[in-house]
Design a protein around this motif. Sequence first.
Motif, PDB file in Angstrom:
ATOM      1  N   ALA A   1       0.858  -1.192   0.000  1.00  0.00           N
ATOM      2  CA  ALA A   1       0.000   0.000   0.000  1.00  0.00           C
ATOM      3  C   ALA A   1       0.887   1.233   0.000  1.00  0.00           C
ATOM      4  O   ALA A   1       2.052   1.195   0.402  1.00  0.00           O
ATOM      5  N   LEU A   2       0.308   2.333  -0.452  1.00  0.00           N
ATOM      6  CA  LEU A   2       1.034   3.607  -0.420  1.00  0.00           C
ATOM      7  C   LEU A   2       1.154   4.115   1.011  1.00  0.00           C
ATOM      8  O   LEU A   2       2.123   4.749   1.378  1.00  0.00           O
ATOM      9  N   GLY A   3       0.135   3.840   1.829  1.00  0.00           N
ATOM     10  CA  GLY A   3       0.170   4.299   3.213  1.00  0.00           C
ATOM     11  C   GLY A   3      -1.006   3.773   4.018  1.00  0.00           C
ATOM     12  O   GLY A   3      -1.783   2.949   3.548  1.00  0.00           O
ATOM     13  N   LEU A   4      -1.121   4.275   5.257  1.00  0.00           N
ATOM     14  CA  LEU A   4      -2.199   3.914   6.176  1.00  0.00           C
ATOM     15  C   LEU A   4      -3.002   5.161   6.528  1.00  0.00           C
ATOM     16  O   LEU A   4      -2.463   6.266   6.600  1.00  0.00           O
ATOM     17  N   LYS A   5      -4.275   4.929   6.791  1.00  0.00           N
ATOM     18  CA  LYS A   5      -5.164   6.016   7.230  1.00  0.00           C
ATOM     19  C   LYS A   5      -5.902   5.502   8.465  1.00  0.00           C
ATOM     20  O   LYS A   5      -6.527   4.435   8.407  1.00  0.00           O
TER      21      LYS A   5
END
Length: 118
Positions: free
Chosen positions: A110-114
């Motif tokens: 993934a590109l990142g976490l939210k």
Amino acid sequence: MQQIPVNLNGYKLIVVEAPAMKTRQVDGRDELVTDRRTGATLFEVSLFARQRPEPGQKAAKGEEIKVTLATDPGEGFEEDTRVELVGATVSPYSFKNDKGETVSGIAFRALGLKPLDY
């Protein structure tokens, strides 16, 4: 095909192990893992993924997954934090290990976490 987009909106994702820089063992020592194209340091997070049940249905069993993150997710992703993956993909892999056995599976990225507030 590499980096197949994946929709995990129907799943509850909970942090099991907080994000950390991704490492691998090389000649008995830990080495940081970097992106082959950009050279950026990669991060890794362990999540428990469980499908949200439909009304009137029993919840299915979940599974722990490791996700490689393209960026540092920052602070606030301690154990038990509910999250969403930004730009999630899966990539199939297959290779022969040192014993000559074929190892196959899928790798999550993934590109990142939210963080989720509910």
